[in-house]
Design an enzyme around this catalytic site. Sequence first.
Site, short mmCIF file in Angstrom:
data_model
loop_
_atom_site.label_atom_id
_atom_site.label_comp_id
_atom_site.label_asym_id
_atom_site.label_seq_id
_atom_site.Cartn_x
_atom_site.Cartn_y
_atom_site.Cartn_z
N HIS A 1 0.82 -1.21 0.00
CA HIS A 1 0.00 0.00 0.00
C HIS A 1 0.86 1.27 0.00
O HIS A 1 0.43 2.31 -0.48
CB HIS A 1 -1.00 -0.02 1.16
CG HIS A 1 -2.15 -0.91 0.85
ND1 HIS A 1 -2.19 -2.21 1.27
CD2 HIS A 1 -3.25 -0.71 0.09
CE1 HIS A 1 -3.29 -2.76 0.79
NE2 HIS A 1 -3.95 -1.88 0.08
N ARG B 1 -10.28 4.62 -0.75
CA ARG B 1 -9.79 3.69 0.28
C ARG B 1 -10.06 4.32 1.65
O ARG B 1 -9.22 5.02 2.21
CB ARG B 1 -8.29 3.43 0.10
CG ARG B 1 -7.96 2.53 -1.09
CD ARG B 1 -6.47 2.18 -1.10
NE ARG B 1 -6.16 1.07 -1.98
CZ ARG B 1 -5.74 1.19 -3.25
NH1 ARG B 1 -5.60 2.37 -3.79
NH2 ARG B 1 -5.47 0.11 -3.96
N ARG C 1 -15.23 2.69 -0.56
CA ARG C 1 -15.06 1.31 -0.11
C ARG C 1 -15.09 1.32 1.41
O ARG C 1 -14.38 2.12 2.03
CB ARG C 1 -13.71 0.76 -0.59
CG ARG C 1 -13.38 -0.55 0.10
CD ARG C 1 -12.17 -1.20 -0.46
NE ARG C 1 -10.94 -0.62 0.06
CZ ARG C 1 -9.73 -1.00 -0.33
NH1 ARG C 1 -9.61 -1.91 -1.27
NH2 ARG C 1 -8.66 -0.45 0.19
N ASN D 1 -5.02 -6.52 -7.15
CA ASN D 1 -3.83 -6.68 -6.31
C ASN D 1 -4.00 -7.89 -5.39
O ASN D 1 -3.13 -8.75 -5.30
CB ASN D 1 -3.60 -5.43 -5.44
CG ASN D 1 -3.62 -4.16 -6.25
OD1 ASN D 1 -3.28 -4.17 -7.41
ND2 ASN D 1 -4.05 -3.07 -5.63
N ASP D 2 -5.14 -7.91 -4.71
CA ASP D 2 -5.38 -9.05 -3.82
C ASP D 2 -5.77 -10.29 -4.62
O ASP D 2 -5.37 -11.39 -4.27
CB ASP D 2 -6.48 -8.71 -2.80
CG ASP D 2 -5.90 -7.93 -1.63
OD1 ASP D 2 -4.78 -8.29 -1.18
OD2 ASP D 2 -6.51 -6.95 -1.18
N ARG E 1 1.74 -10.29 -1.83
CA ARG E 1 2.00 -9.10 -2.65
C ARG E 1 3.05 -8.19 -2.03
O ARG E 1 3.57 -7.29 -2.67
CB ARG E 1 0.69 -8.33 -2.88
CG ARG E 1 0.11 -7.75 -1.63
CD ARG E 1 -1.32 -7.26 -1.83
NE ARG E 1 -1.41 -5.83 -2.05
CZ ARG E 1 -2.56 -5.15 -2.04
NH1 ARG E 1 -3.70 -5.78 -1.86
NH2 ARG E 1 -2.57 -3.86 -2.23
N CYS F 1 -10.36 -1.98 -10.14
CA CYS F 1 -9.74 -0.88 -9.40
C CYS F 1 -8.36 -1.24 -8.86
O CYS F 1 -7.72 -0.45 -8.19
CB CYS F 1 -10.65 -0.39 -8.27
SG CYS F 1 -10.96 -1.65 -7.03
#
Length: 545
Positions: free
Chosen positions: A188, A295, A331, A453-454, A464, A501
């Site tokens: 992140h 986020r 989110r 990403n996840d 990651r 996203c």
Amino acid sequence: MTALRGTAASAGVARGPIRFVTPAAERGDIRLSQDPKRELSRFDESIKIATGELRAIHEKTVSEIGEESAAIFEIHAQMLEDDDYLEAVREEITSNGLAAESAVRFASEKFARMLVETGDDYIAARAQDVKDVATRVVAILSGAARDGFALSQPSIIAADDLSPSQTVLLDRAKVLGLVTARGAMNTHTAILARSMGIPAVVALGHGIDVARDGLEAIVDGTEGVLYIEPDTETSERLAAKEASLKSGRIELEILRGKVNRTKGGRTVEVYANAGSLEDVELALRNDTGGIGLFRSEFLYLEKADYPTEEELFSAYKNAAERLAGKKLIVRTLDIGADKQAPYFNIPPEENPAMGLRAIRICLTRPDVFDCQLRAILRASAFGTVAVMFPMISSTQEVIEARKRLRNAMNELATEGTSFDPSIETGIMIETPAAAIISDELAPLVDFFSVGSNDLTQYTLAMDRQNDALRELYDPHHEAVLRLIEMTARNAHAAGIWVGICGELGSDVALTDRFLSMGIDEFSVSPASVLALRNSIRNSSVGEPA
Ligand code: PEP
Ligand code: MG
């Protein structure tokens, strides 16, 4: 000149003086000392300073935010009066010959482990507090910055690693570039650097230890190289590169105000990801169509205690108003894993990325979840707001989350508070489970947004955050792309839209493939909006069959 190669995490070139923000003892090296008396007195002095700092922060927080939010600092100050803890550190100095920094680190780790091993959830959660307090004391002992790294001048921030909460506290007006010894492309912190448009290189390894405060440096975030005390030839070469990157950006400027339509006639949305109001501003400056991923957890990471409903409402309302009708997809909290806020008291976990995070926390903490849902709903009266639930892996989670959203709506309606009763509600598809059952999930929601990403990390079973897997963590892996394709197919079969996203959305090598899958919306870092628009406009993909 020293040239260090790492992982290119955020494109661009930055130059300026280095400011090292991680204390040496946190970088893992064990320091010994021949002079235990001196170390004991350094330790005692650092405890005095830390206690004074914590009490001052406590007082400031009481007056600015309130007693409840401030309590944690008092608890931390009291920890520094705990005889068992102080004795454990002194023992490391006198019996094991450690320097004070290493003694604090070692004793605190042992102490934290002991707390965890009690098996009592409440006591175990204090382990994080011990670590936080130790970080402060170690920082004092090594003369490093704490509480937001006050920067006296624009600098290149160097660190062993930065947590997302440290990154959000950076004074971004003064951060020219970011370089870290650890980290990986999709942490992140790297994502934040990209969304702030700050050139960054991560995973530089121990070589970074030669970076000293004040040394001139250049960060080449495109190639992944840090130059310390660059020679004239390097400096000139990078100045030319800087100029060419700038002119590339200027060329893209003509795409402002243009539609995101392919040559084949397909129109899609290009939105931006944001974690703060500043990101929203940046996104608007980059001509975004909306915010496809807000986020929301970063508002929690900035604070020492739970933000109030009013604080959350005001943040979402401000963002919605600034967007003036453009969509804002908030989110809900994706806390946990690498995004830890100590006051959540999440007991230490063996595998936090697969642990208590995101929706899993929200559904077990209705007080926290309801507060956020009410704030989002209230903000929906001031713009076009949508809500999206992260880390979904079952239909039950969606049903429960929607139930809580409905309850919050009923409460607000009873109170006579305005909100958008038909607020768009979506989920993130970022676990293989969600992609595989996307046919069952689609009828429950208004949209999907793929968190690549996840999704990549869980599909490939590859962390990651681990730079050692850099070559293997491959978001272009067919398994990942097929799951995205399946998700898009199931979304359309149910008549809902699907976006992406995760970072993959801005990978222009995949634009054609995503358009062919029928992806309706891309949400990318603000700096990538125009480049992606360019790629879409050059594509010949038409309407999906
Ligand atoms: C993702 O997982 O792709 C995503 C967008 O969420 P985050 O990166 O915040 O986990
Ligand atoms: Mg995610």
